[in-house]
Design a protein around this motif. Structure first.
Motif, PDB file in Angstrom:
ATOM      1  N   MET A  51       0.826  -1.201   0.000  1.00 45.59           N
ATOM      2  CA  MET A  51       0.000   0.000   0.000  1.00 45.59           C
ATOM      3  C   MET A  51       0.860   1.251   0.000  1.00 45.59           C
ATOM      4  N   ARG A  52       1.864   1.265   0.882  1.00 33.31           N
ATOM      5  CA  ARG A  52       2.713   2.459   0.997  1.00 33.31           C
ATOM      6  C   ARG A  52       3.569   2.682  -0.245  1.00 33.31           C
ATOM      7  N   ARG A  53       4.019   1.591  -0.866  1.00 35.41           N
ATOM      8  CA  ARG A  53       4.882   1.690  -2.048  1.00 35.41           C
ATOM      9  C   ARG A  53       4.110   2.118  -3.296  1.00 35.41           C
ATOM     10  N   GLU A  54       2.905   1.575  -3.467  1.00 32.22           N
ATOM     11  CA  GLU A  54       2.230   1.695  -4.744  1.00 32.22           C
ATOM     12  C   GLU A  54       1.076   2.689  -4.793  1.00 32.22           C
ATOM     13  N   ILE A  55       0.585   3.131  -3.641  1.00 31.40           N
ATOM     14  CA  ILE A  55      -0.573   4.026  -3.658  1.00 31.40           C
ATOM     15  C   ILE A  55      -0.206   5.353  -4.313  1.00 31.40           C
ATOM     16  N   GLN A  56      -1.170   5.924  -5.028  1.00 30.57           N
ATOM     17  CA  GLN A  56      -0.959   7.189  -5.721  1.00 30.57           C
ATOM     18  C   GLN A  56      -1.971   8.213  -5.218  1.00 30.57           C
ATOM     19  N   PHE A  57      -1.793   9.434  -5.683  1.00 30.10           N
ATOM     20  CA  PHE A  57      -2.768  10.489  -5.402  1.00 30.10           C
ATOM     21  C   PHE A  57      -3.317  10.973  -6.730  1.00 30.10           C
ATOM     22  N   CYS A  58      -4.637  11.060  -6.810  1.00 30.83           N
ATOM     23  CA  CYS A  58      -5.316  11.441  -8.043  1.00 30.83           C
ATOM     24  C   CYS A  58      -4.750  12.749  -8.596  1.00 30.83           C
ATOM     25  N   GLN A  59      -4.422  12.750  -9.871  1.00 30.76           N
ATOM     26  CA  GLN A  59      -3.849  13.934 -10.496  1.00 30.76           C
ATOM     27  C   GLN A  59      -4.846  15.071 -10.616  1.00 30.76           C
ATOM     28  N   GLN A  60      -6.122  14.748 -10.492  1.00 34.38           N
ATOM     29  CA  GLN A  60      -7.149  15.781 -10.620  1.00 34.38           C
ATOM     30  C   GLN A  60      -7.614  16.318  -9.272  1.00 34.38           C
ATOM     31  N   CYS A  61      -7.924  15.413  -8.330  1.00 31.65           N
ATOM     32  CA  CYS A  61      -8.545  15.869  -7.069  1.00 31.65           C
ATOM     33  C   CYS A  61      -7.680  15.642  -5.836  1.00 31.65           C
ATOM     34  N   HIS A  62      -6.554  14.911  -5.984  1.00 30.46           N
ATOM     35  CA  HIS A  62      -5.625  14.637  -4.878  1.00 30.46           C
ATOM     36  C   HIS A  62      -6.147  13.622  -3.865  1.00 30.46           C
ATOM     37  N   ASN A  63      -7.198  12.890  -4.234  1.00 30.66           N
ATOM     38  CA  ASN A  63      -7.669  11.797  -3.388  1.00 30.66           C
ATOM     39  C   ASN A  63      -6.729  10.606  -3.575  1.00 30.66           C
ATOM     40  N   VAL A  64      -6.736   9.663  -2.639  1.00 30.89           N
ATOM     41  CA  VAL A  64      -5.914   8.462  -2.809  1.00 30.89           C
ATOM     42  C   VAL A  64      -6.459   7.640  -3.969  1.00 30.89           C
ATOM     43  N   SER A  65      -5.556   6.962  -4.660  1.00 29.47           N
ATOM     44  CA  SER A  65      -5.960   6.247  -5.852  1.00 29.47           C
ATOM     45  C   SER A  65      -4.980   5.130  -6.176  1.00 29.47           C
ATOM     46  N   ASP A  66      -5.447   4.165  -6.951  1.00 25.79           N
ATOM     47  CA  ASP A  66      -4.575   3.110  -7.463  1.00 25.79           C
ATOM     48  C   ASP A  66      -4.016   3.487  -8.826  1.00 25.79           C
ATOM     49  N   HIS A  67      -4.596   4.530  -9.432  1.00 24.68           N
ATOM     50  CA  HIS A  67      -4.207   4.940 -10.783  1.00 24.68           C
ATOM     51  C   HIS A  67      -4.048   6.455 -10.845  1.00 24.68           C
ATOM     52  N   ALA A  68      -3.766   6.976 -12.036  1.00 29.93           N
ATOM     53  CA  ALA A  68      -3.570   8.418 -12.201  1.00 29.93           C
ATOM     54  C   ALA A  68      -4.818   9.200 -11.802  1.00 29.93           C
ATOM     55  N   LEU A  69      -5.996   8.626 -12.107  1.00 30.00           N
ATOM     56  CA  LEU A  69      -7.266   9.215 -11.684  1.00 30.00           C
ATOM     57  C   LEU A  69      -7.939   8.274 -10.695  1.00 30.00           C
ATOM     58  N   CYS A  70      -8.518   8.834  -9.643  1.00 32.34           N
ATOM     59  CA  CYS A  70      -9.214   7.999  -8.666  1.00 32.34           C
ATOM     60  C   CYS A  70     -10.519   7.489  -9.255  1.00 32.34           C
ATOM     61  N   ASN A  71     -11.126   6.522  -8.595  1.00 31.15           N
ATOM     62  CA  ASN A  71     -12.370   5.926  -9.095  1.00 31.15           C
ATOM     63  C   ASN A  71     -13.502   6.944  -9.210  1.00 31.15           C
ATOM     64  N   ILE A  72     -13.499   7.940  -8.329  1.00 32.43           N
ATOM     65  CA  ILE A  72     -14.566   8.951  -8.359  1.00 32.43           C
ATOM     66  C   ILE A  72     -14.432   9.842  -9.587  1.00 32.43           C
ATOM     67  N   CYS A  73     -13.233  10.360  -9.830  1.00 31.12           N
ATOM     68  CA  CYS A  73     -13.012  11.244 -10.980  1.00 31.12           C
ATOM     69  C   CYS A  73     -13.177  10.498 -12.300  1.00 31.12           C
ATOM     70  N   ALA A  74     -12.860   9.209 -12.296  1.00 23.18           N
ATOM     71  CA  ALA A  74     -12.890   8.421 -13.532  1.00 23.18           C
ATOM     72  C   ALA A  74     -14.259   7.837 -13.847  1.00 23.18           C
ATOM     73  N   THR A  75     -15.233   8.033 -12.968  1.00 20.74           N
ATOM     74  CA  THR A  75     -16.569   7.472 -13.180  1.00 20.74           C
ATOM     75  C   THR A  75     -17.421   8.423 -14.018  1.00 20.74           C
ATOM     76  N   PRO A  76     -17.812   8.022 -15.225  1.00 15.36           N
ATOM     77  CA  PRO A  76     -18.596   8.908 -16.103  1.00 15.36           C
ATOM     78  C   PRO A  76     -19.923   9.348 -15.480  1.00 15.36           C
ATOM     79  N   ALA A  77     -20.485   8.532 -14.599  1.00 19.53           N
ATOM     80  CA  ALA A  77     -21.783   8.852 -14.006  1.00 19.53           C
ATOM     81  C   ALA A  77     -21.703   9.998 -13.001  1.00 19.53           C
ATOM     82  N   ARG A  78     -20.506  10.306 -12.531  1.00 15.71           N
ATOM     83  CA  ARG A  78     -20.371  11.407 -11.567  1.00 15.71           C
ATOM     84  C   ARG A  78     -20.473  12.749 -12.301  1.00 15.71           C
ATOM     85  N   ARG A  79     -21.064  13.720 -11.638  1.00 13.99           N
ATOM     86  CA  ARG A  79     -21.187  15.057 -12.224  1.00 13.99           C
ATOM     87  C   ARG A  79     -19.838  15.779 -12.153  1.00 13.99           C
TER      88      ARG A  79
END
Length: 205
Positions: A51-79
């Motif tokens: 977790m400590r080695r691989e966790i990232q921070f969303c490039q858009q909102c700075h939330n914790v993420s497994d990828h460049a964008l977090c699941n919230i920012c990457a979800t098309p259904a979100r406004r």
């Protein structure tokens, strides 16, 4: 506290570094691990390390993420036109638990607090201004803890947003002044989001 093993003592010392964990609690946790199968302890240690080695921070909102964008920012259904500004990742989790918000977030990483040596440059404020400037953002909702530091941060950021055609609101004060979002019950927090008001109601121009 006397230890018959240096290995045990060192393990207790490491656990006691965690917030809210005293020596007695740390000892209880370490003794529990001693009773656990070595393979399970190895899995526990590897999970924390990974977790400590691989966790990232969303490039858009700075939330914790497994990828460049977090699941919230990457979800098309979100406004994507709604941005809820929060102090910390824990506040994102608190608001998500209400299931009453379907926009995106922006984690400041703290609040302006001169007494603690925290200024605007140490927070994720400029990236918020860029998001509001570069995207089709209709509303920015401030969901900061209701205290002096939170209000100071709202005032500062509101001034930075003044030139943009963006509606700026804040959650209503269903949460007592001096309280913290992460400790608010879900119903109170949900109502505070639903009944949000213009920030002028909280911050003197």
């Amino acid at each position: 506290m006397n230890f018959s093993s240096t290995l045990l003592e060192n393990a207790v010392a490491e656990f006691s570094r965690l917030p809210g964990i005293g020596k007695k609690t740390a000892l209880r946790l370490v003794l529990h691990l001693l009773k656990t199968e070595p393979a399970q302890v190895d899995m526990f240690a590897e999970t924390i390390s990974k977790m400590r080695r691989e966790i990232q921070f969303c490039q858009q909102c700075h939330n914790v993420s497994d990828h460049a964008l977090c699941n919230i920012c990457a979800t098309p259904a979100r406004r994507q036109d709604l941005i809820c500004v929060v102090e910390s990742i824990r506040d994102v989790m608190a608001i998500e638990a209400t299931q009453q918000y379907n926009g995106t977030y922006h984690v400041l990483g703290g609040v302006i607090s001169p007494l603690d040596g925290i200024g605007p440059d140490q927070l994720n404020i400029e990236t918020l201004i860029q998001r509001a400037s570069n995207n089709n953002v209709s509303e920015i909702i401030f969901a900061l803890n209701p205290n002096i530091q939170g209000d100071t941060s709202i005032y500062f950021i509101q001034k930075k947003l003044a030139h943009l055609p963006v509606k700026v609101t804040a959650i209503s004060r269903g949460i007592a002044f001096g309280g913290e979002l992460e400790y608010a019950d879900e119903m109170t927090l949900a109502r505070s989001l639903q009944n949000r008001l213009p920030v002028e109601n909280f911050v003197r121009q």
